[in-house]
Write an enzyme that holds these catalytic residues in place. Structure first.
Site, short mmCIF file in Angstrom:
data_model
loop_
_atom_site.label_atom_id
_atom_site.label_comp_id
_atom_site.label_asym_id
_atom_site.label_seq_id
_atom_site.Cartn_x
_atom_site.Cartn_y
_atom_site.Cartn_z
N GLY A 16 0.75 -0.96 0.13
CA GLY A 16 -0.30 -0.25 0.37
C GLY A 16 1.20 0.67 -0.38
O GLY A 16 0.40 2.27 0.23
N SER A 17 2.26 0.82 -0.53
CA SER A 17 2.64 2.45 -0.12
C SER A 17 2.21 3.76 -1.84
O SER A 17 2.26 5.18 -1.22
CB SER A 17 4.69 1.56 -1.04
OG SER A 17 4.25 1.61 -1.74
N ASN A 18 1.59 3.28 -2.48
CA ASN A 18 1.10 4.07 -3.73
C ASN A 18 0.04 4.61 -2.54
O ASN A 18 -0.23 5.64 -2.63
CB ASN A 18 0.36 3.23 -5.02
CG ASN A 18 2.21 3.32 -5.94
OD1 ASN A 18 1.91 4.28 -6.20
ND2 ASN A 18 2.44 2.23 -6.56
N ASN A 111 -5.44 3.04 -13.18
CA ASN A 111 -4.32 2.12 -12.65
C ASN A 111 -3.16 2.51 -12.61
O ASN A 111 -3.27 3.56 -13.15
CB ASN A 111 -4.26 0.51 -12.98
CG ASN A 111 -3.71 -0.34 -12.72
OD1 ASN A 111 -3.58 -0.68 -11.09
ND2 ASN A 111 -2.33 -1.28 -13.91
N HIS A 113 0.80 1.09 -13.85
CA HIS A 113 1.51 0.00 -13.17
C HIS A 113 2.56 0.36 -14.29
O HIS A 113 3.72 1.22 -14.18
CB HIS A 113 1.00 -0.67 -15.39
CG HIS A 113 2.17 -1.49 -15.91
ND1 HIS A 113 1.94 -2.79 -15.44
CD2 HIS A 113 2.94 -1.48 -16.41
CE1 HIS A 113 2.12 -4.00 -15.68
NE2 HIS A 113 2.79 -3.21 -16.75
N GLU A 183 6.71 6.19 -8.95
CA GLU A 183 5.27 5.96 -8.52
C GLU A 183 4.51 7.04 -7.88
O GLU A 183 3.36 7.27 -8.05
CB GLU A 183 5.28 3.81 -8.56
CG GLU A 183 5.46 3.55 -9.66
CD GLU A 183 4.96 2.21 -9.00
OE1 GLU A 183 3.87 2.01 -9.12
OE2 GLU A 183 5.64 1.39 -9.49
C1 GRF Z 1 3.47 -0.96 -7.17
O1 GRF Z 1 4.63 -1.49 -8.11
C2 GRF Z 1 2.18 -0.34 -8.71
O2 GRF Z 1 2.93 -0.04 -10.14
C3 GRF Z 1 1.51 -2.19 -9.10
O3 GRF Z 1 1.82 -2.96 -8.01
C4 GRF Z 1 2.75 -2.18 -6.89
C5 GRF Z 1 2.21 -1.60 -5.88
O4 GRF Z 1 2.89 -1.61 -4.30
N1 GRF Z 1 0.31 -2.16 -9.18
P1 GRF Z 1 1.66 -0.82 -3.88
O5 GRF Z 1 1.06 -1.27 -2.64
O6 GRF Z 1 1.89 0.83 -3.79
O7 GRF Z 1 3.43 -0.65 -2.71
#
Ligand code: GRF
Length: 200
Positions: A16-18, A111, A113, A183
């Site tokens: 869940g870092s994003n 999304n 990627h 990201e």
């Molecule tokens: C990210 O690299 C994203 O691009 C992919 O899955 C990963 C998720 O990482 N779809 P996080 O859970 O947000 O840390």
């Protein structure tokens, strides 16, 4: 300018870092949007933990809990509608969304990627496999792509991309870390631009 605060759901399967990057950015920039729901196919993961710590509703939903894909899709739609969700953000959600859900939220599902689509996308291209494929192809740069979600894996309209270099001594893990850092800026920036378009 609309006064309605855009209600976001975030779908995650992992750390869940994003999710965290988006959450903090929405607050810092005081954008007219908030994450009100975190849905995961895993009952325990970093994303669910972060949501709980921050008072965001969580839902654990997997195909296994239902007799059919239709029932699963119906339950997912009910969760989304109960929370009056406007936009769904996929952030490391490792499942294909049911077509019914994609159809019901046309152009409202985003999304991220971890590569420069349309290269290195599609079924099987996830996680570390993406970065290994980039290295094996001898690419000199990689990056990340934020895109709309349609019924086909990684084929929706590209909203924003950012590049990072591939360096001679990179391993898949080193490249993955560089892309992930990218990201964390790209997703909030792309979302901000998308919201500005929606709310104007
Ligand atoms: C990210 O690299 C994203 O691009 C992919 O899955 C990963 C998720 O990482 N779809 P996080 O859970 O947000 O840390």
């Amino acid at each position: 300018m609309s006064t309605h605060k855009t209600r976001l759901a975030i779908f995650c399967s992992g750390s869940g870092s994003n999710f965290q990057a988006i959450f903090h950015s929405l607050k810092k920039k005081q954008l007219n949007a908030e994450i009100v729901l975190c849905l995961s196919n895993r009952s325990q993961c970093g994303a669910i933990e972060f949501a709980r710590q921050n008072g965001i509703a969580t839902v654990h939903l997997t195909e296994k809990q239902f007799d059919s894909l239709d029932d699963f899709a119906a339950a997912m739609l009910e969760c989304i509608r109960k929370q009056s969700i406007d936009i769904i953000l996929l952030a490391g959600y490792m499942r294909k969304l049911p077509d019914n859900v994609v159809a019901a939220f046309q152009d409202k599902i985003i999304n991220i990627h971890p590569a420069l689509l349309p290269k290195f996308g599609g079924q099987g291209m996830y996680g570390i496999y993406v970065h290994t494929a980039v290295l094996e192809a001898g690419e000199t740069e990689s990056g990340a792509t934020v895109h709309l979600v349609n019924e086909e894996y990684d084929k929706g309209k590209i909203l924003m991309q950012r590049h990072v270099p591939v360096l001679p001594d990179d391993t898949s893990e080193i490249l993955a870390a560089r892309v992930l850092e990218c990201e964390h800026k790209l997703y909030p920036d792309a979302l901000e631009k998308f919201l500005a378009g929606q709310q104007s």
